[in-house]
Motif scaffolding. Structure first.
Motif, short mmCIF file in Angstrom:
data_model
loop_
_atom_site.label_atom_id
_atom_site.label_comp_id
_atom_site.label_asym_id
_atom_site.label_seq_id
_atom_site.Cartn_x
_atom_site.Cartn_y
_atom_site.Cartn_z
N PHE A 238 0.84 -1.19 0.00
CA PHE A 238 0.00 0.00 0.00
C PHE A 238 0.88 1.24 0.00
O PHE A 238 1.86 1.32 0.74
CB PHE A 238 -0.91 -0.01 1.23
CG PHE A 238 -1.74 1.22 1.41
CD1 PHE A 238 -2.54 1.70 0.38
CD2 PHE A 238 -1.73 1.92 2.60
CE1 PHE A 238 -3.32 2.84 0.54
CE2 PHE A 238 -2.51 3.05 2.78
CZ PHE A 238 -3.30 3.52 1.75
N GLY A 239 0.51 2.23 -0.83
CA GLY A 239 1.34 3.42 -0.99
C GLY A 239 1.11 4.51 0.02
O GLY A 239 1.82 5.52 0.01
N GLY A 240 0.13 4.35 0.92
CA GLY A 240 -0.13 5.34 1.95
C GLY A 240 -1.20 6.34 1.55
O GLY A 240 -1.70 6.36 0.42
N ALA A 241 -1.59 7.19 2.52
CA ALA A 241 -2.62 8.20 2.30
C ALA A 241 -2.23 9.49 3.01
O ALA A 241 -1.62 9.46 4.09
CB ALA A 241 -3.97 7.71 2.80
N GLN A 242 -2.61 10.62 2.39
CA GLN A 242 -2.28 11.94 2.96
C GLN A 242 -3.49 12.86 2.91
O GLN A 242 -4.37 12.70 2.06
CB GLN A 242 -1.12 12.59 2.20
CG GLN A 242 0.20 11.89 2.37
CD GLN A 242 1.33 12.65 1.71
OE1 GLN A 242 1.12 13.52 0.86
NE2 GLN A 242 2.56 12.35 2.10
N LEU A 243 -3.53 13.82 3.83
CA LEU A 243 -4.54 14.85 3.83
C LEU A 243 -3.88 16.17 4.22
O LEU A 243 -3.28 16.28 5.29
CB LEU A 243 -5.67 14.53 4.81
CG LEU A 243 -6.76 15.60 4.95
CD1 LEU A 243 -7.51 15.76 3.62
CD2 LEU A 243 -7.74 15.24 6.06
N ALA A 244 -3.95 17.15 3.31
CA ALA A 244 -3.36 18.48 3.54
C ALA A 244 -1.89 18.37 3.93
O ALA A 244 -1.41 19.07 4.83
CB ALA A 244 -4.15 19.22 4.62
N GLY A 245 -1.16 17.48 3.27
CA GLY A 245 0.25 17.31 3.53
C GLY A 245 0.58 16.50 4.76
O GLY A 245 1.76 16.29 5.06
N ARG A 246 -0.44 16.05 5.50
CA ARG A 246 -0.21 15.26 6.70
C ARG A 246 -0.49 13.79 6.41
O ARG A 246 -1.47 13.46 5.74
CB ARG A 246 -1.13 15.75 7.83
CG ARG A 246 -0.90 15.05 9.16
CD ARG A 246 -1.58 15.82 10.27
NE ARG A 246 -3.01 15.93 10.07
CZ ARG A 246 -3.91 15.04 10.51
NH1 ARG A 246 -3.49 13.95 11.15
NH2 ARG A 246 -5.20 15.21 10.30
N VAL A 247 0.36 12.90 6.90
CA VAL A 247 0.22 11.47 6.65
C VAL A 247 -0.92 10.91 7.49
O VAL A 247 -0.94 11.03 8.71
CB VAL A 247 1.53 10.72 6.98
CG1 VAL A 247 1.32 9.22 6.84
CG2 VAL A 247 2.64 11.19 6.06
N LEU A 248 -1.90 10.32 6.80
CA LEU A 248 -3.00 9.64 7.49
C LEU A 248 -2.72 8.16 7.66
O LEU A 248 -3.08 7.56 8.68
CB LEU A 248 -4.30 9.81 6.71
CG LEU A 248 -5.00 11.16 6.82
CD1 LEU A 248 -6.24 11.15 5.94
CD2 LEU A 248 -5.37 11.48 8.25
#
Length: 286
Positions: free
Chosen positions: A225-235
């Motif tokens: 899984f490549g990961g997830a971000q919101l507004a530059g912050r890692v979720l």
């Protein structure tokens, strides 16, 4: 969306017309049923509801990440979820199945269970691009599912899940054999501030069906899984970890599923457990 709407019917038509001299005859009447699936899952903190074909769980947790991530200062919390999938399925031939329906879920992220509600809708097709029929080349099956979260607002997610599987039967009745395949899930978030990277699973396994029509299938693979971000912050952090899925199904004499139970353990990197009950409700059964 327009491209997907065009691709799915074309895929189904091409698979339906692809045949050879040894292919079995098309059933006189199509199977029509609600493929009711009820899933209970635990999700570790800092990740999403990932794994084999989790359309409703993925949509629910991806929507949670996009809509609530900014208000969760410590990232995504550990969660529990109960999801119900209700796809109306039509087996138009022994090669092609079409399906579409809605999914609902309730989640607990530490403050009690939320109200149960519809979280996504989906449409899809499963088609045998080639059937082994006693030959040396394995059956090749493609399953494609389009899922969109509900409600339709900024932060909704649209995911496209593709599974390509190779099934090599070891006997003429196809009661035992080997499996290998790949699942690729791409998710788009309706927000320029959020992004969810693709999820890929490579796996291998096998199956055995007893004369009593109980069938056991096992799949072991690696999920990346490549990961997830919101507004530059890692979720959710990227990871590459093992995943295990075990299925026990009760079939009838024509290989229609009457009941099924699935257990899955996915490391993300902490383990996520999932149990699914499949209880198809047939309107027409060949």
């Amino acid at each position: 969306m327009r491209a997907v709407a065009l691709v799915l019917p074309c895929l189904a038509m091409s698979a339906a017309f692809a045949s050879d001299d040894d292919a079995p005859a098309k059933p006189a009447i199509a199977n029509i049923y609600l493929d009711l699936r009820t899933t209970y899952a635990t999700i570790p903190a800092g990740t999403l509801g990932l794994g084999f074909g989790n359309t409703s769980l993925s949509a629910a947790f991806e929507a949670l990440a996009a809509r609530r991530g900014a208000s969760l200062p410590n990232g995504l919390p550990a969660a529990k979820s109960i999801a119900v999938d209700l796809p109306l399925t039509v087996d138009v031939s022994d090669r092609v199945s079409l399906y579409g329906g809605v999914s609902g879920s309730t989640t607990d992220i530490g403050g009690g269970w939320s109200a149960f509600g519809v979280t996504s809708w989906n449409i899809g097709v499963q088609a045998d691009l080639y059937q082994q029929n006693g030959g040396k080349i394995p059956t090749i099956t493609l399953q494609s599912t389009l899922t969109q979260s509900v409600p339709n607002d900024p932060g909704m997610t649209t995911s496209f899940n593709n599974i390509l599987e190779f099934d090599y039967a070891l006997d003429e009745d196809e009661t035992r054999g080997w499996l290998a395949g790949v699942q690729y899930t791409y998710t788009d978030v309706a927000s320029q501030l959020a992004s969810i990277r693709p999820n890929t699973i490579l796996y291998a396994g096998g199956y055995y069906q007893w004369p009593s029509n109980w069938k056991f299938t096992g799949r072991l693979g690696v999920q990346s899984f490549g990961g997830a971000q919101l507004a530059g912050r890692v979720l959710a952090e990227p990871f590459t970890q093992p995943i295990l899925r075990l299925d026990l199904d009760r079939m009838d004499d024509n290989d229609n599923r009457l009941f099924g139970i699935t257990a899955q353990i996915a490391w993300m990197p902490k383990p996520s457990d999932q149990v699914t009950l499949r209880t198809p409700l047939y309107a027409v059964r060949n």
